[in-house]
Design a protein around this motif. Structure first.
Motif, PDB file in Angstrom:
ATOM      1  N   GLY A   2      89.847  80.080  32.377  1.00  0.00           N
ATOM      2  CA  GLY A   2      89.661  81.073  31.338  1.00  0.00           C
ATOM      3  C   GLY A   2      88.223  81.196  30.887  1.00  0.00           C
ATOM      4  N   PHE A   3      87.481  80.089  30.879  1.00  0.00           N
ATOM      5  CA  PHE A   3      86.102  80.151  30.385  1.00  0.00           C
ATOM      6  C   PHE A   3      85.219  80.948  31.323  1.00  0.00           C
ATOM      7  N   PHE A   4      85.488  80.895  32.650  1.00  0.00           N
ATOM      8  CA  PHE A   4      84.722  81.713  33.582  1.00  0.00           C
ATOM      9  C   PHE A   4      85.013  83.194  33.348  1.00  0.00           C
ATOM     10  N   LYS A   5      86.280  83.498  33.068  1.00  0.00           N
ATOM     11  CA  LYS A   5      86.669  84.887  32.823  1.00  0.00           C
ATOM     12  C   LYS A   5      85.968  85.415  31.586  1.00  0.00           C
ATOM     13  N   ARG A  97      85.470  64.731  31.995  1.00  0.00           N
ATOM     14  CA  ARG A  97      85.531  65.996  32.736  1.00  0.00           C
ATOM     15  C   ARG A  97      84.718  67.059  32.012  1.00  0.00           C
ATOM     16  N   PRO A  98      83.521  67.380  32.484  1.00  0.00           N
ATOM     17  CA  PRO A  98      82.726  68.407  31.811  1.00  0.00           C
ATOM     18  C   PRO A  98      83.342  69.802  31.920  1.00  0.00           C
ATOM     19  N   ASN A  99      84.053  70.067  32.993  1.00  0.00           N
ATOM     20  CA  ASN A  99      84.818  71.303  33.147  1.00  0.00           C
ATOM     21  C   ASN A  99      85.960  71.014  34.114  1.00  0.00           C
ATOM     22  N   GLU A 100      86.840  71.967  34.287  1.00  0.00           N
ATOM     23  CA  GLU A 100      88.067  71.678  35.022  1.00  0.00           C
ATOM     24  C   GLU A 100      87.888  71.507  36.522  1.00  0.00           C
ATOM     25  N   ILE A 101      86.712  71.805  37.061  1.00  0.00           N
ATOM     26  CA  ILE A 101      86.543  71.706  38.516  1.00  0.00           C
ATOM     27  C   ILE A 101      85.524  70.644  38.934  1.00  0.00           C
ATOM     28  N   MET A 102      84.913  69.924  37.971  1.00  0.00           N
ATOM     29  CA  MET A 102      83.869  68.967  38.332  1.00  0.00           C
ATOM     30  C   MET A 102      84.097  67.620  37.661  1.00  0.00           C
ATOM     31  N   ILE A 125      77.441  76.573  27.498  1.00  0.00           N
ATOM     32  CA  ILE A 125      78.257  75.781  26.580  1.00  0.00           C
ATOM     33  C   ILE A 125      79.393  76.653  26.065  1.00  0.00           C
ATOM     34  N   ALA A 126      80.606  76.420  26.563  1.00  0.00           N
ATOM     35  CA  ALA A 126      81.783  77.173  26.118  1.00  0.00           C
ATOM     36  C   ALA A 126      82.395  76.465  24.912  1.00  0.00           C
ATOM     37  N   ARG A 127      82.626  77.215  23.839  1.00  0.00           N
ATOM     38  CA  ARG A 127      83.139  76.629  22.600  1.00  0.00           C
ATOM     39  C   ARG A 127      84.475  77.235  22.191  1.00  0.00           C
ATOM     40  N   ASP A 128      85.244  76.452  21.488  1.00  0.00           N
ATOM     41  CA  ASP A 128      86.493  76.929  20.904  1.00  0.00           C
ATOM     42  C   ASP A 128      86.159  77.870  19.746  1.00  0.00           C
ATOM     43  N   LYS A 129      86.771  79.046  19.724  1.00  0.00           N
ATOM     44  CA  LYS A 129      86.438  80.042  18.708  1.00  0.00           C
ATOM     45  C   LYS A 129      86.890  79.617  17.307  1.00  0.00           C
ATOM     46  N   ASN A 133      84.167  73.513  18.551  1.00  0.00           N
ATOM     47  CA  ASN A 133      84.021  72.371  19.447  1.00  0.00           C
ATOM     48  C   ASN A 133      83.827  72.835  20.882  1.00  0.00           C
ATOM     49  N   ILE A 134      83.046  72.077  21.643  1.00  0.00           N
ATOM     50  CA  ILE A 134      82.784  72.433  23.032  1.00  0.00           C
ATOM     51  C   ILE A 134      84.030  72.163  23.870  1.00  0.00           C
ATOM     52  N   THR A 135      84.416  73.142  24.660  1.00  0.00           N
ATOM     53  CA  THR A 135      85.584  72.997  25.543  1.00  0.00           C
ATOM     54  C   THR A 135      85.182  72.740  26.986  1.00  0.00           C
ATOM     55  N   ASP A 136      84.054  73.305  27.414  1.00  0.00           N
ATOM     56  CA  ASP A 136      83.607  73.140  28.800  1.00  0.00           C
ATOM     57  C   ASP A 136      82.096  73.256  28.869  1.00  0.00           C
ATOM     58  N   LEU A 137      81.524  72.553  29.837  1.00  0.00           N
ATOM     59  CA  LEU A 137      80.109  72.674  30.177  1.00  0.00           C
ATOM     60  C   LEU A 137      80.045  73.235  31.592  1.00  0.00           C
ATOM     61  N   ILE A 138      79.538  74.467  31.722  1.00  0.00           N
ATOM     62  CA  ILE A 138      79.626  75.201  32.980  1.00  0.00           C
ATOM     63  C   ILE A 138      78.237  75.407  33.577  1.00  0.00           C
ATOM     64  N   PRO A 139      77.924  74.773  34.711  1.00  0.00           N
ATOM     65  CA  PRO A 139      76.624  74.995  35.354  1.00  0.00           C
ATOM     66  C   PRO A 139      76.487  76.444  35.837  1.00  0.00           C
ATOM     67  N   LEU A 140      75.315  77.029  35.617  1.00  0.00           N
ATOM     68  CA  LEU A 140      75.024  78.389  36.066  1.00  0.00           C
ATOM     69  C   LEU A 140      73.963  78.331  37.153  1.00  0.00           C
ATOM     70  N   ASP A 141      74.229  79.001  38.264  1.00  0.00           N
ATOM     71  CA  ASP A 141      73.275  79.045  39.368  1.00  0.00           C
ATOM     72  C   ASP A 141      71.936  79.555  38.850  1.00  0.00           C
TER      73      ASP A 141
END
Length: 404
Positions: A2-5, A97-102, A125-129, A133-141
């Motif tokens: 969901g955070f990528f979406k 788990r920084p995000n669901e795939i790493m 930095i993806a946060r809960d609305k 609180n931070i929900t995921d840390l997503i690396p960006l190319d």
């Protein structure tokens, strides 16, 4: 996912939120995005990351440094009590788990690889609305991200991937930099070492051609009569087909029609090829600040390698770790957490360990002066506490003169 979406979905016209902005507003109105400073290293770097990683010395340096960062523990710790804040969501993300795939190791290794090869590593930095609180840390190319500075001195990050374009506030981006000319955008090691890397690539190409064409250096075929261009071409092709390449090296040549072969005897040793290669490896090691012994090069002794290993941690890894700690603390923790003395800490004790004898002497000294307890020492060795292990001791054979 969901955070990528949420990150990559196109917002409606006029929509503004904390994840993606098409326009920036302040008290005076909308800021004109035209004329913003655009930072990019594209075009400057003639040696791409893909080409550079084909060089063994570069690949080894990147692997060594990224593995070092990847295996170090990250967590939130109170600087006053030295206790790890296990309840903090940032600790959970960095340790579990920084995000669901790493995994944490994959996440940290990727960031350091990008920082070295591209000069910049970015994490959304993806946060809960609801609670922030931070929900995921997503690396960006990094090839899709550009820092931009507005007229008020505020940095925004433009994310562009095809038709997807976003402006993200700096509070939602972790930005880890390499060497920087301005403190805003980093420069990769490749951009500074491009001349040396291109020279190394040419050396490897020379070596490859050397063995493809002949394990012996080139020579000259002579004949008493004149030959036209077509005849010369056919003789050259036939000679290369039969005797060229490493597989055909040292075959006995059979010559007819008055042909004579005169070799040009220049060996790799004579041309200082080996010495040049070793010098190039040393240069790359210096660019990446990696000890030569880690690249299986240079003179090696156990004692010197032990010291070089500690020096590597102090001069190469420690400054990088400090940048990670400061950026993660500033962007990931709430102000109330920082006020309580919480910081994101990276434990380098495992990397600082010497040999067993040296560690034993150090632990014994620190315990005898009351600085370490048994549990402290066991903790540094990744062992569990023991009953009574928290008691500190010190000798009583030295007292002030007035107490004699």
């Amino acid at each position: 996912m969901g955070f990528f979406k949420n990150l990559f979905s196109k917002p409606k016209d006029g929509e503004r939120n904390n994840t993606a902005l098409f326009s920036v507003q302040d008290g005076t109105g909308v800021i004109d995005l035209q004329g913003w400073r655009f930072f990019s290293e594209l075009g400057e770097n003639t040696m791409t990351a893909t080409k550079a990683m084909r060089l063994s010395a570069v690949s080894a340096c990147v692997e060594i440094r990224s593995d070092t960062i990847g295996k170090l523990p990250f967590y939130v710790q109170n600087i006053h009590t030295k206790l790890i804040d296990e309840s903090n969501t940032v600790t959970r993300l960095l340790r579990m788990r920084p995000n669901e795939i790493m995994t944490p190791f994959t996440f940290k290794k990727l960031l350091e690889t990008w920082r070295l090869l591209n000069g910049n590593a970015y994490v959304y930095i993806a946060r809960d609305k609801k609670d922030g609180n931070i929900t995921d840390l997503i690396p960006l190319d990094p090839s899709f991200v550009s820092p931009e500075l507005d007229e008020y001195g505020h940095i925004w990050y433009r994310f562009m991937n095809g038709k997807v374009r976003r402006l993200i506030d700096q509070s939602s981006i972790l930005h880890l930099k390499g060497f920087s000319d301005d403190g805003i955008v980093g420069r990769s090691v490749l951009s500074r070492a491009s001349d040396k890397l291109n020279a190394m690539q040419n050396q490897e190409l020379f070596q490859s051609n050397f063995y493809q064409n002949s394990a012996n250096p080139s020579g000259v075929l002579t004949v008493d009569s004149d030959l036209n261009r077509d005849a010369k071409g056919k003789i050259r092709e036939e000679w290369q087909r039969i005797y060229g390449g490493a597989d055909n090296a040292f075959k006995i040549a059979i010559l007819d029609h008055g042909l004579q072969y005169q070799p040009i005897t220049v060996s790799q040793k004579d041309s200082q090829f080996i010495e040049t290669t070793e010098a190039s490896i040393a240069d790359i090691a210096r660019y990446f600040l990696v000890p030569l012994y880690k690249l299986q090069a240079g003179k090696q002794t156990y004692n010197s390698n032990e010291q070089n290993s500690i020096e590597y941690v102090k001069t190469t890894i420690a400054p990088t770790v400090k940048q990670y700690e400061e950026e993660f603390t500033y962007k990931c923790l709430f102000s109330k957490d920082v006020e309580k003395g919480n910081e994101v800490v990276i434990n380098m004790n495992a990397e600082m360990r010497g040999d067993q004898l040296t560690r034993a002497k150090w632990y014994n000294t620190m315990r005898n002066i009351g600085a370490y307890s048994v549990d402290d020492i066991r903790g540094y060795e990744d062992l569990t506490n023991v009953p009574g292990g928290d008691v500190r001791i010190m000798p009583l054979n030295s007292i002030p003169l007035e107490m004699v």
